[in-house]
Design a protein around this motif. Structure first.
Motif, mmCIF file in Angstrom:
data_model
loop_
_atom_site.group_PDB
_atom_site.id
_atom_site.type_symbol
_atom_site.label_atom_id
_atom_site.label_comp_id
_atom_site.label_asym_id
_atom_site.label_seq_id
_atom_site.Cartn_x
_atom_site.Cartn_y
_atom_site.Cartn_z
ATOM 1 N N THR A 136 0.848 -1.195 0.000
ATOM 2 C CA THR A 136 0.000 0.000 0.000
ATOM 3 C C THR A 136 0.876 1.234 0.000
ATOM 4 O O THR A 136 2.081 1.189 0.318
ATOM 5 C CB THR A 136 -0.932 0.024 1.227
ATOM 6 N N ASP A 137 0.276 2.358 -0.319
ATOM 7 C CA ASP A 137 0.990 3.630 -0.317
ATOM 8 C C ASP A 137 1.429 4.005 1.093
ATOM 9 O O ASP A 137 2.505 4.599 1.295
ATOM 10 C CB ASP A 137 0.094 4.730 -0.895
ATOM 11 N N GLU A 138 0.596 3.674 2.099
ATOM 12 C CA GLU A 138 0.950 4.019 3.482
ATOM 13 C C GLU A 138 2.183 3.243 3.931
ATOM 14 O O GLU A 138 3.102 3.798 4.580
ATOM 15 C CB GLU A 138 -0.224 3.729 4.415
ATOM 16 N N ASN A 139 2.252 1.964 3.601
ATOM 17 C CA ASN A 139 3.434 1.181 3.977
ATOM 18 C C ASN A 139 4.703 1.719 3.316
ATOM 19 O O ASN A 139 5.774 1.768 3.931
ATOM 20 C CB ASN A 139 3.238 -0.290 3.609
ATOM 21 N N TRP A 140 4.535 2.104 2.086
ATOM 22 C CA TRP A 140 5.704 2.671 1.379
ATOM 23 C C TRP A 140 6.162 3.971 2.024
ATOM 24 O O TRP A 140 7.359 4.225 2.190
ATOM 25 C CB TRP A 140 5.327 2.885 -0.088
ATOM 26 N N ARG A 146 4.784 17.594 9.192
ATOM 27 C CA ARG A 146 4.342 17.478 10.583
ATOM 28 C C ARG A 146 2.925 16.932 10.682
ATOM 29 O O ARG A 146 2.628 16.163 11.597
ATOM 30 C CB ARG A 146 4.393 18.853 11.243
ATOM 31 N N MET A 147 2.067 17.317 9.781
ATOM 32 C CA MET A 147 0.643 17.007 9.925
ATOM 33 C C MET A 147 0.192 15.865 9.028
ATOM 34 O O MET A 147 -1.010 15.673 8.835
ATOM 35 C CB MET A 147 -0.196 18.260 9.605
ATOM 36 N N SER A 148 1.081 15.105 8.436
ATOM 37 C CA SER A 148 0.658 14.052 7.511
ATOM 38 C C SER A 148 1.583 12.860 7.642
ATOM 39 O O SER A 148 2.795 13.001 7.847
ATOM 40 C CB SER A 148 0.663 14.562 6.072
ATOM 41 N N ASN A 149 0.970 11.649 7.510
ATOM 42 C CA ASN A 149 1.733 10.407 7.488
ATOM 43 C C ASN A 149 1.716 9.746 6.105
ATOM 44 O O ASN A 149 2.221 8.629 5.949
ATOM 45 C CB ASN A 149 1.174 9.425 8.514
ATOM 46 N N THR A 150 1.088 10.407 5.137
ATOM 47 C CA THR A 150 1.002 9.834 3.780
ATOM 48 C C THR A 150 1.632 10.752 2.754
ATOM 49 O O THR A 150 1.243 10.745 1.583
ATOM 50 C CB THR A 150 -0.475 9.569 3.415
ATOM 51 N N GLY A 187 -1.689 6.906 -4.688
ATOM 52 C CA GLY A 187 -1.651 6.645 -6.123
ATOM 53 C C GLY A 187 -0.281 6.347 -6.665
ATOM 54 O O GLY A 187 -0.142 6.021 -7.859
ATOM 55 N N PHE A 188 0.774 6.461 -5.857
ATOM 56 C CA PHE A 188 2.128 6.214 -6.356
ATOM 57 C C PHE A 188 2.278 4.766 -6.821
ATOM 58 O O PHE A 188 2.801 4.501 -7.911
ATOM 59 C CB PHE A 188 3.159 6.530 -5.267
ATOM 60 N N LEU A 189 1.808 3.816 -5.987
ATOM 61 C CA LEU A 189 1.993 2.414 -6.339
ATOM 62 C C LEU A 189 1.201 2.042 -7.582
ATOM 63 O O LEU A 189 1.701 1.339 -8.470
ATOM 64 C CB LEU A 189 1.574 1.523 -5.152
ATOM 65 N N GLU A 190 -0.043 2.514 -7.649
ATOM 66 C CA GLU A 190 -0.890 2.165 -8.792
ATOM 67 C C GLU A 190 -0.323 2.726 -10.093
ATOM 68 O O GLU A 190 -0.293 2.059 -11.127
ATOM 69 C CB GLU A 190 -2.303 2.710 -8.554
#
Length: 1838
Positions: free
Chosen positions: A521-525, A543-547, A564-567
């Protein structure tokens, strides 16, 4: 630096930061001392400001450059190099001067003007071609020329890297660069590779460009185009590589954006017939094209653009079938987007409606199975190790899969088109070098940045690294070249940022690894990125984002959203859908998805999509991710760029609103930082940015020297001493090998010292001048007072004198008035008396005249009556005498008859008669029986022949009826109706022709009447001329106005005439160019086919490969040229040039007249032979007269036989043609067999007819010969009436019969005693004539009917074929097109009929004129023939060229040269091919022309047309060959121009036309041509002279063109006037060939010397002074155009001093014209534009009055040129002022009503129409002496 100079002192100008304008100008109002915390400033609006200063937090502000340096072409020329200086310079150039290009070292900064500028024409390309980069104003063409020149000089590949934001103008800049290469390096042959290279642009824009919020035509992909060149540096091919197509745009567009242009273009053209089956409607109806909610672009016509796209496809050789397949694929993508996927109730599955129209269209257009596609759009296959599952997809998943399929199809189609474009641009020739043009996206940052922005910024990081290293390398080379100690300059290296992206475990590596994880997933990446790179200096976590993550690029920090990076990196598409497409029934669709195509496209397509992994061995390319492929292609691109010499173009977007010439400083600074321009400035500023050559430094700053220092000859030493005196710190400057290097700010300090020096000098000059002015003013006032007193006293005295003068004048007026009054009364009475006397005397005289007239008429009547009475009396007396004679003779005859009867009764006489009578009777009876039998046999044969002919005619009619019946009754009826209609049309046409003839005759009569009326009116006008002259004298002011209008009218007429001449001469020039091109191609072919060894050319090669642009002209076609010229003059040159029918008619007429000439020439030859025979034979006896008649009859018989043979041959050819057409067009074997049978019967009948005809001729000759023998031996003179032969042919046959029957002379005499055999043979003769006449009539009727039938059959067949073709074509058209086509066909038919009638009328008129002219010629020949026969003399000199020569009277033959026919080649070789101007330099000018004309005169004298034609044609061809061989030799070209024009004048002078004989002497008139009218050859020589003149101009311009700029603009004709400004990097770049000593420098004296050489050469060769003047005028136009064009493209020469220098140089050129008497040749007028430009540089440019003066002064300059010069005007000193923007706007407003052409530059290739005036020669041909050195000993003077 001096100790008393501190930069931050009072009045120093600085830059301070500003939140809105980025940087704001301010001025220091108080000296700053070190350690102070506040800097006291004053803004431009007089607002005071205390600027805080700190050593760390807030340093001192940047210093401003002097005003003299503002607006420089090169930013590196600025003394202070920093961001505000760069921004201000770009702003000033863009807004005030409208200059969009600026150099920044090796970078060209291009600002998008959002407006179409007229700076890209072909004349601009010509101006920049061959120029060094620093010599002209910045331009994309200058960069392209630099790359082209370095490729040729260094033999190294080049690259032009164009980058910038979307909407900055990258694509346009790349397009203009390619246009420059296509123009300068056009292909050497006719392959038109450059056109194909340019044609690829509209295709790539259609499939790869789209509308975005920033740009209406944004390129959504990167491309690198390699243009290949041969060893001669001509374009031979090209290749294109593309990078990272934005596929997501196919399925999604943001608001107010569009999809790719091709979709909208295809929808706009959906109504075309060929696109009906695509099922397209408006783009608003399709999902993929309506997401942006705006399908239109303002000012763009999608249908018109689509037409251009299709034309580009065709030009690149892509077939119509392939184009149709491409459009089907594009349309299928639109239908795919409209397929509605309906969700099921469970939410985990979906379906597509059965009646979905778009799915049907999609499957039909791609040729795939409907059911399979419907199934796999809603399902997918899962493959495990052991099983395969088919799983339903949800509606969202199916929609994503559908969109992925659409992107996949479009990407493969894009790659297919690119591949075929490369195939079209590929060449089989070996590529020697190439120039690459890289059009790639610039650094991008948006609110939401995704995978595409990441790849784009990654590519820009790589390019920036290459750019930095290249700039650093160039700086290092410059320092080492000048032997300056090299200190390592620190520059920004972005390698750590690149490692962060592409190194092991970098961003791309982790992304690919996550894509391989089954449930990645994009989050894992993102988490992996945080963990791996959190310690990197170029990586940050928001600071305000984890994605999302932040990368610190060289230009800015960019936050990327991981979603959308992975897709996008996987680019997933289901294999089942691809397999369906692979099985398409359309080859192109199946080829798009074949694995071999994907595998073969190594680097040309980088956006290849991997399929999902399956147990099958998938293609290796499919496993590569998009990021991996992009990284590989980028590495390949960098390798290519590193192997070439790069040239950089940085495109800047001035604002986000697309407003023309609007500059947003914040956006500009952002892009300058991103594109690396400021980094270039920083690297330059870190060392020694300002550089001066020693001569320029000395010239600029010598005012700071002392007089003793200037005495030294070593300028380098002087400069060193000066700098050591002025600048105390040695580190502030360095002395190089050829230049002086300065630190930043030192040039500004030197400029300040120079300005102070000038300021003090100006104050001293002002003080002195003001005192002098006051003294002058006082003297002027005193002198004025004295003058006023003197004039006052004089006025009073003059007033009194005027009173006395008026009194005296009144008395004189009274006296004169009274005298005039009385004199008028006297003259009135005298006139009345004279009038009465005149009428009275006239009346009496007329009475006397009528009385005399009546007496004269009475005498005539009396004379006639008396004569009639005498003739009547004579006839009565003659009749009475005849009656008496008859009575007497009758009485005498009766007496003789009675005496004979008495003798007959005697027995002795009867015995004599009966002796041998029985034998004679038996013999005669036998012969009579034989003749009767033979006669009956002939009658039977004739009857059989007639019967056969009748049966054949009946068979032919039956066969014709069978053919008609086979074709159908209805068709027969229609054909008959059509035949009737054609007959009616023929009748109407004939009636129309008669009507036209009547109209022509009536119009001719009307014209004659009109001529008489005009003559009368002319007489009246002459009588009114005196009154008009008196009125003109009375009204002089009005006459001046009328004269001006007349002069304007004459000028306009002269202009129109010049335009017509120029158009005609341009056609000749184009013809010469095409002829030269043809010769070059022919030479290439001959070289390609060359085989070693000697090979002899065929004897007719000279005629086959003639260089003449006219065919061989027969002298019998004399009249046609005059007719055609007259017709052209009546129609006008333009109409005649466009009237193709006219030229076709002329060609047809020439062929007809050639045939007529041959026939008449044959008749003349036969008449001459007849005359010779008559002259050689004696005419004293009757037998000789009969022999002469027999010779005439033989001649006539031969003519008839010849005509008969010709007709038979024509008939045979016609039969053969009919047989061939019948064999081709017959639809059945039966028709062919019947036709062959018909032909065989006709042939047999004709053979039988010929045999019978010969028998009848033999019989008739025997009968006629017998009759003539009987008549000759008849002893009774009075009782026999002899019958002459009916015609000459019978007399001829009788003569032959007489010769054959000489042996039987005695027998016939013996048998014909009683005359009975004569009567019998006369009867047989009559019968034979009757039978022969009947036979001939029947055979003629049979032939006519047969030919009519054949002709009718062929006409019907042709008509049927044409109608069938028209019917087939009409059925394929739409109803509107059918109506239009039918109207067009009818118009065409009527036009053809009209042309035929016109042609017939013209043919009749031409025949009339032709025959009249030939009649005069032949009458002259007959008279000369009779005179020669009467004189009985013959010439003793041998005839050289003809066997039969018309004898002439003895004349004076001086002035001619005789040569043998075999010596013609030697004559031309000696006189033309091997002739050198120096050989005949000491003789009469134009000696070869005189010699050639004297040879032509002799050929005319002996009436040898072949000799005249051969000599003239060979002369023209030889001159062309000599000029082609010496096409760069001015002397040879001038020599043959003089000789060709002189030969033309000689042909006119001695033509015999009265127009050309007015200045001839009596002896010259005797030497006129007698037999031939060479008007057509005069036209050929005139055209040849024009071509030689154009070649002469080309050679001369090529010689002087390199000298013009240096001589007119750069050389110092006035010493110490020109100033020097600081130079930028471009003036020291590699474009300057410093190794070779630099470009050649020419002075004005050298240019004038060269013009003098040209003039001396032309004068020595005897060229007409008028032509010399025209040559000089053309050269002065070239000087004017080149000078003005360079002035308009060079800022460094637009100054007051250059204007002064230029005006002086022009005055020297005018003085040269006056010294050579050429000032009246209009040459000086061509310099008017550059004169006005020089004056414009010198005049004041401040007030409104100055603007009015400039508008009235610059009448020869266009508004665009005036504004351009004002914008370019650059002060060279501080006390000069720039032209304000308001003043320029004022000029524009005043000149806006002018209708000026849009071009900025003058056309340097413009050629004035040349006029060759007629200048006869005063030289007598008989006095001409040929020197022995010429080598013409074989010529004989006559």
């Amino acid at each position: 630096m001096t100790s008393d100079y501190y930069p931050y002192s009072k009045f120093t100008r600085v830059w301070i930061p500003d939140p809105e304008d980025v940087w704001k100008a301010a001025e220091i109002v108080k000296d700053y001392k070190e350690g102070e915390t506040v800097l006291h400033l004053k803004l431009e609006d007089e607002t005071p400001l205390e600027y805080p200063v700190g050593p760390k937090s807030n340093p001192l502000p940047f210093l401003r450059n002097p005003d003299i340096l503002v607006g420089e072409n090169d930013l590196t020329a600025l003394s202070y190099l920093h961001e505000p200086a760069v921004l201000h310079n770009l702003r000033i150039r863009f807004l005030e001067s409208n200059h969009i290009y600026t150099y920044c070292g090796i970078v060209l900064v291009a600002i998008n003007p959002y407006e179409q500028l007229q700076i890209y024409g072909e004349e601009v390309i010509t101006a920049y071609s061959g120029q060094n980069m620093g010599d002209m104003d910045p331009h994309i063409f200058a960069v392209a020329e630099e790359a082209y020149k370095q490729m040729a000089r260094d033999e190294r590949n080049q690259s032009i890297i164009v980058s910038g934001e979307s909407g900055a103008g990258k694509t346009v800049s790349a397009k203009y660069a390619m246009r420059f290469f296509a123009t300068v390096g056009g292909s050497a042959n006719d392959t038109s590779v450059e056109e194909k290279v340019l044609a690829s642009s509209p295709i790539m824009e259609a499939i790869g460009n789209a509308k975005t919020t920033r740009n209406d035509n944004s390129s959504r992909f990167g491309k690198y185009i390699q243009i290949g060149f041969s060893r001669n540096y001509h374009i031979i091919g090209a290749n294109m590589r593309t990078y990272l197509l934005e596929k997501s745009r196919v399925v999604f567009q943001a608001e107010d954006e569009r999809n790719y242009h091709i979709f909208y273009q295809l929808c706009a053209s959906a109504s075309l017939p060929e696109f009906k089956d695509l099922g397209l409607t408006s783009a608003q109806d399709f999902t993929f094209t309506s997401l942006g909610e705006n399908i239109f672009i303002e000012g763009v016509n999608d249908a018109a653009d689509f037409k251009k796209t299709r034309e580009a496809f065709s030009l690149l050789g892509i077939k119509d079938s392939s184009q149709s397949s491409v459009f089907k694929v594009v349309a299928s993508i639109l239908h795919l987007g409209n397929i509605e996927i309906c969700p099921e109730r469970d939410g985990d599955s979906c379906h597509i409606a059965d009646d979905d129209v778009h799915l049907n269209h999609f499957c039909r257009l791609l040729g795939v199975e409907l059911k399979q596609m419907e199934h796999w759009l809603c399902h997918r296959k899962l493959v495990t190790a052991s099983e395969t599952y088919v799983k339903n997809m949800s509606s969202k998943q199916a929609t994503n899969a559908r969109d992925a399929l659409a992107k996949h199809i479009y990407a493969h189609l894009f790659d297919w088109i690119v591949e075929h474009i490369n195939r079209a641009l590929h060449t089989s020739s070996k590529q020697h070098s190439f120039i690459g043009v890289l059009d790639i996206y610039g650094f991008e940052t948006f609110e939401v940045n995704s995978f595409e922005q990441f790849c784009i910024n990654y590519a820009n990081e790589k390019l920036q690294q290459q750019f930095n290293s290249h700039v650093f390398k160039l700086e290092q080379e410059e320092y080492m070249k000048e032997q300056i100690p090299w200190t390592l300059i620190d520059f920004y290296d972005n390698q750590p940022c690149i490692d962060l992206i592409e190194a092991r475990l970098g961003v791309l590596d982790l992304l690919d690894e996550e894509c391989k994880v089954p449930k990645g997933t994009d989050e894992n990446w993102a988490q992996k990125l945080y963990k791996q790179h959190s310690s990197s200096a170029h990586f940050q976590k928001p600071r305000m984002s984890n994605t999302s993550f932040i990368i610190i690029h060289f230009a800015d920090e960019v936050e990327y959203q991981c979603e959308g990076f992975l897709e996008k990196n996987r680019d997933t598409v289901y294999e089942e859908q691809i397999n369906i497409l692979k099985a398409s029934q359309f080859q192109l669709v199946a080829d798009l998805f074949q694995e071999k195509d994907v595998a073969s496209s190594k680097s040309s397509r980088v956006n290849v999509r991997p399929a999902r992994s399956t147990p099958k061995a998938p293609n290796k390319e499919h496993r590569k991710t998009v990021g991996h492929q992009f990284r590989s292609s980028l590495h390949l691109l960098m390798e290519t760029l590193n192997a070439t010499t790069p040239h950089y173009v940085r495109c800047i977007k001035p604002n986000d609103y697309k407003e023309a010439f609007s500059f947003d400083s914040r956006r500009a600074v952002q892009q300058l930082r991103a594109c690396g321009v400021l980094e270039t400035i920083r690297i330059s500023a870190a060392g020694y940015p300002s550089r001066w050559t020693y001569p320029d430094f000395f010239s600029r700053y010598r005012v700071l020297l002392k007089k003793s220092d200037m005495m030294s000859a070593d300028k380098k030493l002087v400069c060193k001493n000066l700098l050591e005196t002025l600048i105390k710190e040695p580190d502030m400057f360095q002395f190089g090998k050829t230049k002086i290097f300065f630190r930043a700010g030192q040039v500004a300090y030197l400029e300040k010292l120079r300005a102070d020096k000038f300021r003090s000098a100006c104050i001293k000059i002002q003080k002195t001048v003001r005192g002098w002015l006051q003294r002058v003013r006082y003297r002027k006032i005193r002198k004025s007072a004295i003058t006023l007193q003197r004039y006052g006293r004089g006025y009073l005295a003059r007033r009194y004198a005027e009173f006395l003068r008026l009194t005296r004048a009144a008395l004189i007026c009274q006296k004169q008035y009274r005298m005039v009054r009385d004199r008028r009364a006297y003259l009135r009475v005298r006139q009345a008396v004279v009038t009465i006397q005149a009428f009275t005397r006239g009346m009496f005289t007329r009475r006397i005249y009528w009385e005399f007239l009546l007496h004269h008429k009475a005498m005539i009547i009396q004379k006639s009556v008396r004569g009639w009475l005498q003739r009547k009396k004579f006839r009565r007396a003659r009749a009475a005498a005849i009656i008496i004679q008859c009575a007497y003779r009758r009485r005498r005859a009766k007496r003789q008859l009675q005496q004979l009867k008495i003798e007959a009764r005697s027995a002795q006489h009867l015995k004599k008669l009966n002796t041998g009578m029985e034998n004679k009777i038996v013999q005669l009876q036998r012969k009579m029986d034989d003749q009767s039998k033979e006669f009956r046999t002939q009658n039977e044969q004739l009857l059989v022949v007639n019967t056969n002919l009748g049966s054949e005619v009946s068979k032919l009619q039956k066969q014709l009826e069978q053919v008609r019946s086979q074709q159908g009754g209805g068709q027969l009826t229609s054909l008959q109706e059509e035949l009737e209609r054609l007959r009616q049309e023929l009748q109407e046409a004939s009636a129309q022709r008669k009507k036209l003839e009547e109209e022509h005759s009536s119009e001719k009569m009307g014209l004659e009447q009109r001529v008489e009326e005009l003559e009368i009116e002319n007489a009246l006008l002459k009588s009114e001329k005196e009154e008009l002259n008196q009125r003109i004298l009375r009204h002089s002011k009005s006459s001046e106005e009328d004269g001006s209008s007349v002069s304007q009218r004459e000028a306009s007429l002269q202009t129109e005439l010049d335009q017509e001449r120029q158009r005609y001469q341009n056609l000749l020039k184009e013809f010469s160019r095409l002829e030269q091109r043809y010769d070059n191609l022919k030479e290439e072919v001959s070289l390609a086919k060359f085989h070693p060894g000697h090979r002899r050319n065929p004897s007719n090669q000279s005629s086959l490969e003639s260089d003449s642009n006219y065919p061989s002209i027969s002298t019998s076609e004399v009249g046609d040229t005059e007719d055609s010229i007259q017709l052209v003059e009546e129609m006008g040159v333009e109409k005649a040039a466009m009237d193709i029918g006219l030229f076709m008619k002329l060609q047809k007429r020439v062929r007809e007249l050639e045939q007529e000439r041959k026939r008449l020439q044959l008749n003349v030859d036969k008449m001459e032979e007849l005359a010779k025979r008559k002259g050689s034979e004696s005419r004293s006896s009757t037998s000789e007269q009969e022999a002469a008649d027999l010779a005439y009859n033989n001649l006539k018989r031969q003519e008839l036989e010849t005509e008969n043979k010709k007709l038979k041959n024509d008939l045979n050819e016609l039969r053969k043609t009919i047989a061939e057409r019948a064999a081709q067009n017959s639809s059945s074997n039966e028709l062919q067999d019947s036709y062959n049978l018909l032909l065989s019967q006709l042939k047999a009948a004709n053979e039988e007819l010929d045999a019978r005809k010969e028998e009848v001729l033999i019989l008739r000759s025997q009968i006629v010969s017998t009759a003539q023998l009987l008549e000759k031996n008849n002893h009774i003179e009075s009782n026999e009436v002899h019958e002459e032969p009916v015609d000459k042919e019978e007399a001829l046959q009788a003569y032959h019969g007489l010769c054959e029957s000489k042996n039987t002379h005695q027998d016939w005499c013996y048998l014909n005693e009683d005359g009975e055999l004569g009567l019998a043979y006369q009867g047989l003769k009559q019968v034979a004539r009757l039978l022969e006449a009947q036979l001939q009539t029947q055979s003629r009727q049979h032939k006519d009917e047969l030919e009519a039938l054949h002709t009718q059959i062929e006409l019907l067949k042709d008509d049927i074929e044409k109608k069938q073709e028209i019917l087939n074509y009409t059925s394929s058209l739409s109803p509107e097109a059918q109506v239009e086509y039918s109207v067009q066909q009818e118009i065409t038919r009527l036009t053809n009929d009209n042309l035929d009638l016109k042609e017939l009328v013209e043919k009749l008129e031409k025949n009339e004129r032709k025959l009249k002219k030939q009649l005069r010629i032949y009458m002259k020949k007959v008279q000369e023939l009779e005179a020669s026969q009467a004189a009985q003399t013959s010439r003793s000199r041998p005839e050289l060229s003809r066997q039969v020569t018309v004898q002439r009277k003895e004349k004076d033959f001086e002035g001619m040269l005789e040569y043998y026919k075999e010596d013609e080649a030697l004559l031309l070789k000696t006189l033309i091919m091997d002739m050198r101007p120096s050989t005949v330099s000491a003789t009469v000018p134009c000696l070869p022309a005189y010699i050639l004309f004297m040879c032509i005169r002799h050929a005319d004298y002996i009436n040898d047309d072949q000799k005249v034609e051969s000599l003239l044609t060979s002369t023209i061809n030889s001159i062309k060959k000599v000029l082609k061989k010496n096409n760069e030799d001015f002397e040879m070209t001038s020599f043959w121009l003089a000789n060709t024009s002189r030969l033309l004048h000689c042909l006119k002078q001695y033509s015999g036309d009265e127009v050309f004989m007015t200045q001839n002497t009596a002896k010259q008139n005797e030497h006129c041509l007698k037999n031939f009218d060479l008007a057509e050859y005069r036209q050929v020589l005139s055209d040849l002279s024009i071509q030689i003149y154009q070649q002469l101009i080309k050679v001369a311009e090529g010689i002087i063109q390199p000298m013009i700029v240096s001589a007119m603009l750069e050389s110092e004709s006035i010493p110490s006037l020109a100033g020097v400004k600081p130079m930028g990097y471009r003036n020291r770049s590699s474009s300057m060939d410093t190794d070779g000593g630099g470009p050649s420098s020419y002075t004005l004296e050298a240019l004038i010397r060269q013009l003098g050489q040209f003039h001396a050469i032309m004068r020595d060769h005897g060229l007409d002074p008028e032509i010399v003047g025209q040559v000089v005028r053309q050269l002065f136009h070239c000087i004017n155009a080149v000078t003005l064009n360079n002035l308009l493209l060079r800022k460094d020469v637009c100054s007051w001093s250059t204007g002064m220098q230029l005006r002086y140089n022009i005055s020297q050129m005018e003085e040269w014209l006056r010294g050579h008497n050429l000032y009246q040749s209009k040459a000086a007028a061509t310099l008017e534009p550059v004169i006005q430009a020089a004056q414009l540089l010198q005049v004041k440019k401040k007030t409104t009055q100055d603007a009015e003066a400039i508008c009235s002064l610059c009448s020869s300059l266009t508004t665009q040129q005036i504004v351009k010069i004002l914008n370019l005007y650059t002060p060279l000193n501080e006390f000069e002022e720039r032209v304000t923007v308001s003043f320029i706007r004022n000029i524009q407003n005043r000149l806006q009503d002018r209708n000026d052409p849009p071009q900025l530059l003058l056309d340097t290739k413009h050629v004035f129409p040349v006029l060759f005036p007629y200048t006869p020669s005063a030289l007598g041909l008989e006095t001409l002496h040929i020197p022995a050195s010429v080598g013409l000993d074989f010529l004989i003077r006559v």
